[in-house]
Design a protein around this motif. Sequence first.
Motif, PDB file in Angstrom:
ATOM      1  N   VAL A 138       0.841  -1.205   0.000  1.00 36.58           N
ATOM      2  CA  VAL A 138       0.000   0.000   0.000  1.00 36.58           C
ATOM      3  C   VAL A 138       0.876   1.256   0.000  1.00 36.58           C
ATOM      4  N   ASP A 139       1.928   1.246   0.822  1.00 36.69           N
ATOM      5  CA  ASP A 139       2.831   2.404   0.891  1.00 36.69           C
ATOM      6  C   ASP A 139       3.589   2.618  -0.414  1.00 36.69           C
ATOM      7  N   LEU A 140       4.106   1.525  -0.962  1.00 36.19           N
ATOM      8  CA  LEU A 140       4.898   1.614  -2.186  1.00 36.19           C
ATOM      9  C   LEU A 140       4.021   2.057  -3.365  1.00 36.19           C
ATOM     10  N   ALA A 141       2.780   1.601  -3.380  1.00 36.45           N
ATOM     11  CA  ALA A 141       1.847   2.017  -4.431  1.00 36.45           C
ATOM     12  C   ALA A 141       1.535   3.504  -4.307  1.00 36.45           C
ATOM     13  N   SER A 142       1.335   3.958  -3.089  1.00 38.11           N
ATOM     14  CA  SER A 142       1.056   5.376  -2.850  1.00 38.11           C
ATOM     15  C   SER A 142       2.247   6.237  -3.257  1.00 38.11           C
ATOM     16  N   SER A 219       0.546  10.813   2.903  1.00 37.48           N
ATOM     17  CA  SER A 219      -0.074  11.499   1.764  1.00 37.48           C
ATOM     18  C   SER A 219      -1.547  11.108   1.590  1.00 37.48           C
ATOM     19  N   ALA A 220      -2.197  10.840   2.705  1.00 41.82           N
ATOM     20  CA  ALA A 220      -3.607  10.419   2.652  1.00 41.82           C
ATOM     21  C   ALA A 220      -4.491  11.478   2.007  1.00 41.82           C
ATOM     22  N   GLY A 221      -4.060  12.751   2.083  1.00 41.78           N
ATOM     23  CA  GLY A 221      -4.867  13.830   1.529  1.00 41.78           C
ATOM     24  C   GLY A 221      -4.682  14.061   0.044  1.00 41.78           C
ATOM     25  N   SER A 222      -3.763  13.332  -0.590  1.00 42.82           N
ATOM     26  CA  SER A 222      -3.540  13.512  -2.025  1.00 42.82           C
ATOM     27  C   SER A 222      -4.764  13.045  -2.809  1.00 42.82           C
ATOM     28  N   PHE A 223      -4.901  13.566  -4.023  1.00 42.11           N
ATOM     29  CA  PHE A 223      -6.066  13.217  -4.841  1.00 42.11           C
ATOM     30  C   PHE A 223      -6.123  11.711  -5.107  1.00 42.11           C
ATOM     31  N   ALA A 224      -4.969  11.111  -5.448  1.00 42.89           N
ATOM     32  CA  ALA A 224      -4.932   9.683  -5.775  1.00 42.89           C
ATOM     33  C   ALA A 224      -5.370   8.838  -4.586  1.00 42.89           C
ATOM     34  N   ASN A 225      -4.854   9.185  -3.403  1.00 43.99           N
ATOM     35  CA  ASN A 225      -5.227   8.415  -2.208  1.00 43.99           C
ATOM     36  C   ASN A 225      -6.664   8.689  -1.781  1.00 43.99           C
ATOM     37  N   GLN A 226      -7.130   9.893  -2.004  1.00 42.53           N
ATOM     38  CA  GLN A 226      -8.528  10.203  -1.696  1.00 42.53           C
ATOM     39  C   GLN A 226      -9.470   9.397  -2.588  1.00 42.53           C
ATOM     40  N   MET A 227      -9.110   9.242  -3.854  1.00 40.22           N
ATOM     41  CA  MET A 227      -9.917   8.450  -4.771  1.00 40.22           C
ATOM     42  C   MET A 227      -9.903   6.970  -4.369  1.00 40.22           C
ATOM     43  N   LYS A 228      -8.741   6.481  -3.945  1.00 39.18           N
ATOM     44  CA  LYS A 228      -8.665   5.100  -3.473  1.00 39.18           C
ATOM     45  C   LYS A 228      -9.530   4.908  -2.229  1.00 39.18           C
ATOM     46  N   ALA A 229      -9.506   5.900  -1.349  1.00 36.29           N
ATOM     47  CA  ALA A 229     -10.318   5.826  -0.133  1.00 36.29           C
ATOM     48  C   ALA A 229     -11.803   5.852  -0.466  1.00 36.29           C
ATOM     49  N   LEU A 230     -12.178   6.677  -1.444  1.00 37.88           N
ATOM     50  CA  LEU A 230     -13.586   6.753  -1.849  1.00 37.88           C
ATOM     51  C   LEU A 230     -14.049   5.424  -2.422  1.00 37.88           C
ATOM     52  N   ARG A 231     -13.227   4.844  -3.286  1.00 35.86           N
ATOM     53  CA  ARG A 231     -13.573   3.534  -3.858  1.00 35.86           C
ATOM     54  C   ARG A 231     -13.681   2.475  -2.759  1.00 35.86           C
ATOM     55  N   ALA A 232     -12.833   2.587  -1.747  1.00 39.79           N
ATOM     56  CA  ALA A 232     -12.871   1.634  -0.641  1.00 39.79           C
ATOM     57  C   ALA A 232     -14.188   1.736   0.123  1.00 39.79           C
ATOM     58  N   LYS A 233     -14.646   2.967   0.354  1.00 38.52           N
ATOM     59  CA  LYS A 233     -15.913   3.164   1.071  1.00 38.52           C
ATOM     60  C   LYS A 233     -17.085   2.622   0.261  1.00 38.52           C
TER      61      LYS A 233
END
Length: 246
Positions: A138-142, A219-233
């Motif tokens: 997860v970290d390396l992907a981010s 970098s949880a606030g980055s756009f890419a991670n935010q999109m991943k979080a949204l998809r997760a929800k």
Amino acid sequence: MAATQGIRAGRAFVELFADDSKLVRGLRAAQRRLRNFGASVRAMGAKMLAVGSLVAGPLAFSVKAASDMEETMNKFNVVFGASAKVVKEWGDSFGAEVGRSKQQIADFLAGTQDLLVPIGFESGAATQMSKQLTTLAVDLASFNNKADADVLRDLHAALTGSGEVMKKYGVIVSEAAVKQELLNQGIDKNKATEQQKVMARMAIIMRGTTAAQGDAIRSAGSFANQMKALRAKVSDAAVEIGSALL
């Protein structure tokens, strides 16, 4: 009287079909009404079908998500055995922390455990390594803006001897590097077991990815991670709905 009524009825019958304009107009009007009614019914049917499709789409997605989760958990419970509940709790907590779905983390953990145990790792040691690799993936992907699953696949490949895949992450896991690592650990490179080689590769990978470790949270606030979080929800919600439907 009966004869008179019969004559009148007969005359009316003759008049009706002698001059059928009223009858024809009436029949045509009825025909138009029926045609309009049929068109209305068809239009209503089309609308109902469209509404049904709009409803059926998300429901089908939810059922598929729940079915996938069910399959993942079947494997998860087998590979982790008596520890499955505790490991699942850790996975759910980690997923919530980094913004990844429960199904994704469970799948990562189960897949890694299923890779390590056949190599010779004791179940408890394999579990700790599964957690470590899931976190690293997860970290390396981010850090490298890649898909989590692709990174985990590369890590699995590198651990089992295909070190070339790690070059894109700036990590050299060559045969020479592995032999040197074994020597550093006091292990005869010519007598090393597959498990010892995997541990040597893991040590090289962990040293070579220190900059990326912890990036998913940083970098949880980055756009890419935010999109991943949204998809997760969305995925977690779909599993809940789908489970109820199943």
